[in-house]
Design an enzyme around this catalytic site. Structure first.
Site, short mmCIF file in Angstrom:
data_model
loop_
_atom_site.label_atom_id
_atom_site.label_comp_id
_atom_site.label_asym_id
_atom_site.label_seq_id
_atom_site.Cartn_x
_atom_site.Cartn_y
_atom_site.Cartn_z
N ASP A 1 -2.94 1.65 14.97
CA ASP A 1 -4.00 0.84 14.91
C ASP A 1 -3.44 -0.75 14.67
OD1 ASP A 1 -3.44 0.64 12.29
OD2 ASP A 1 -5.08 2.23 11.82
N ASP B 1 -3.67 -4.41 12.65
CA ASP B 1 -4.50 -5.02 11.57
C ASP B 1 -3.96 -6.46 11.86
OD1 ASP B 1 -5.29 -2.67 10.07
OD2 ASP B 1 -3.08 -2.32 9.64
N ASP C 1 2.72 -3.60 0.42
CA ASP C 1 3.49 -2.49 -0.26
C ASP C 1 4.91 -2.30 0.09
OD1 ASP C 1 3.00 -1.50 2.23
OD2 ASP C 1 1.77 0.36 1.67
P1 ATP Z 1 -0.52 3.26 9.63
O1 ATP Z 1 -1.62 2.38 10.31
O2 ATP Z 1 0.47 3.40 10.70
O3 ATP Z 1 -1.02 4.49 8.93
P2 ATP Z 1 -0.04 0.78 8.07
O4 ATP Z 1 0.93 0.31 7.55
O5 ATP Z 1 -0.78 -0.06 9.29
O6 ATP Z 1 0.18 2.26 8.85
P3 ATP Z 1 -2.64 0.56 6.65
O7 ATP Z 1 -3.06 1.60 5.79
O8 ATP Z 1 -3.26 0.38 8.20
O9 ATP Z 1 -0.98 1.12 6.73
O10 ATP Z 1 -2.49 -0.72 5.98
C1 ATP Z 1 -2.30 -2.24 6.75
C2 ATP Z 1 -1.32 -2.76 6.03
O11 ATP Z 1 -1.73 -3.26 4.61
C3 ATP Z 1 0.04 -2.13 5.43
O12 ATP Z 1 1.16 -2.27 6.52
C4 ATP Z 1 0.49 -3.04 4.26
O13 ATP Z 1 1.25 -4.18 4.74
C5 ATP Z 1 -0.96 -3.26 3.60
N1 ATP Z 1 -1.35 -2.38 2.71
C6 ATP Z 1 -2.27 -1.18 3.01
N2 ATP Z 1 -2.38 -0.63 1.84
C7 ATP Z 1 -1.69 -1.06 0.83
C8 ATP Z 1 -1.41 -0.90 -0.61
N3 ATP Z 1 -2.09 0.24 -1.13
N4 ATP Z 1 -0.91 -1.80 -1.21
C9 ATP Z 1 -0.45 -2.83 -0.74
N5 ATP Z 1 -0.34 -3.29 0.46
C10 ATP Z 1 -1.01 -2.19 1.38
MG MG Z 2 -2.72 0.24 10.23
#
Ligand code: ATP
Ligand code: MG
Length: 449
Positions: A69, A71, A150
């Site tokens: 996805d 963001d 994170d």
């Molecule tokens: P995917 O969507 O592939 O599972 P993602 O890295 O995009 O991985 P998301 O949960 O969509 O993960 O979150 C988007 C972004 O928000 C992350 O890449 C990170 O930068 C930030 N983020 C999400 N959750 C946390 C958290 N618990 N603590 C700190 N930053 C976070």
């Molecule tokens: Mg994501």
């Protein structure tokens, strides 16, 4: 900006200048970004706001993978974002953000936030006694936003204004080295949000990355903190851990880092006490199947996953109840009640999944009736297919009778006439029923629900 940069920790200094990678020097192209995400980025930008693709989208594109996805991060406030998009909704308590919806695709748009320590000047930000963040709505700059994320590889920003990638945390280097590194002090950052431990393992498994040793060291030490996370949030995380296409590897890592116990303590206990390896093989095999199905774009369902993950404690408990004289069917139902009641304190499971999960278990003893009306009824049961798949898995890993599974496979393959013949044969199953010398006293019983 500090004069002497050598005195600062590169992963925790928002004042350090960012590395900017211009378009010709990276491989992120607009063609790989979803048209809806681009629409959001351009509209924000045209309205005078900064707009960046961030998180997993940028990370995966830089790695040449297809993002799950997209963001978006911006300096626009949630209300301003909401005003720009009719198709948007303000959501979230811990983090207030905006979802912009295009059919089934949701673009998550968040306002830059800052990471402040304990600070009375910021009542919008609250932590509990263990340092866990409860609310986090202090707005900040892009640099501050990068440092509150994170992992370094998750804190890269793709700028729609000039197509450059902005890196404040040496994320590009870690991406190249295949390292998952928590930004800042791992002890502090895991305490702020213990779910980051699960995220570390999930990303490591998915990307084939190593968790950087300083980050990794704290995970088994702090894994207990997951007890404070609401079961509903852990349910969401469990789905991401096991239905993301890398469940088998993730499961191994969860065990290795002492995290699985925090999610499924009764399963962990049952697996640990088992002399034979088959229950572990059962879970591992089921997860491999799940990964394979996802790779082939076939559907996977949470109820089957939970049926697999909780089977061992349920099966063991049912065996004990049966040895005390209970019917197979009653034993299964009561074992399921008991295990579910205790398990739900850890990971939530909405009723729309727990009901079919329990049906899958409840149908297992009924497979023992190979013929007659009961067998016919079972064939027509709406949950037959899932329950049969479950039986096959059990048989493949040595816990159920392979002949029994083969019988039910054949029953489905033959034509109507032969099926009729098979079903009208006397049920000769009882003598050779249990392979593992089960402790049960009474034969199968009807197992009616
Ligand atoms: P995917 O969507 O592939 O599972 P993602 O890295 O995009 O991985 P998301 O949960 O969509 O993960 O979150 C988007 C972004 O928000 C992350 O890449 C990170 O930068 C930030 N983020 C999400 N959750 C946390 C958290 N618990 N603590 C700190 N930053 C976070
Ligand atoms: Mg994501």
């Amino acid at each position: 900006m500090p004069k002497d940069l050598s005195q600062t920790n590169p992963q925790s200094d928002p004042a350090r200048p960012a590395t900017i990678i211009p378009r010709p020097d990276h491989n992120v192209s607009r063609q790989q970004i979803s048209p809806n995400a681009l629409k959001v980025l351009y509209r924000l930008n045209n309205a005078g706001f900064q707009a960046y693709l961030v998180g997993g989208g940028v990370r995966d594109l830089l790695l040449g993978r297809e993002p799950k996805d997209f963001d978006v991060a911006t300096d626009a406030r949630p209300e301003e974002i909401h005003d720009l998009f009719r198709n948007s909704r303000l959501i979230g308590r811990r983090f207030r953000l905006v979802h912009v919806r295009y059919g089934r695709e949701i673009i998550e748009v968040s306002t830059f936030r800052a990471l402040h320590g304990e600070d009375d000047a910021h009542p919008e930000r609250h932590t509990d006694d263990s340092g866990r963040i409860l609310r986090d709505n202090v707005f900040g700059s892009l640099a501050e936003d990068a440092f509150r994320r994170d992992f370094t590889v998750n804190a890269l920003y793709y700028n729609i204004a000039d197509f450059s990638v902005i890196d404040h945390v040496d994320g590009v280097r870690d991406l190249r080295d295949g390292l998952l590194r928590l930004i800042g002090d791992p002890d502090l950052r895991f305490r702020e949000d213990p779910v980051r431990m699960l995220r570390a393992v999930r990303f490591a498994a998915k990307l084939g990355f190593r968790i950087e040793p300083r980050t990794a060291k704290f995970i088994p030490e702090l894994s207990d903190l997951l007890r404070d996370i609401p079961p509903a949030r852990l349910f969401e995380e469990v789905l991401k851990l096991f239905l993301g296409g890398y469940a088998a590897q993730t499961f191994e890592e969860l065990l290795r880092y002492d995290l699985f116990r925090q999610l499924f303590p009764f399963t962990e206990e049952a697996l640990a006490h088992e002399e034979n390896a088959f229950p572990l093989t059962f879970v591992a095999r089921a997860l491999e199947n799940t990964d394979k199905r996802i790779a082939e774009d076939r559907p996977v369902t949470p109820f089957f996953l939970f049926a697999v993950l909780l089977w061992e404690p349920v099966r063991r408990r049912a065996e004990v109840l049966e040895s005390q004289g209970m019917s197979a069917s009653d034993a299964m139902r009561i074992a399921a009640d008991e295990v579910c009641a205790r398990q739900l304190e850890f990971v939530a499971l909405p009723r729309r999944f727990s009901t079919p999960m329990r049906e899958v278990w409840q149908l297992q003893p009924r497979f023992e009736n190979r013929s007659g009306k009961r067998a016919l009824r079972l064939l027509g049961h709406p949950r037959f297919r899932a329950a049969y798949d479950f039986l096959v898995l059990r048989a493949e890993t040595g816990e159920a009778d392979p002949d029994l599974a083969a019988h039910w496979t054949k029953l489905q393959e033959v034509d109507a006439d032969e099926q009729h013949t098979m079903l009208s044969q006397p049920d000769g199953t009882k003598a050779k029923r249990r392979r593992r010398g089960g402790r049960r006293r009474k034969p199968g019983g009807d197992g009616g629900e």
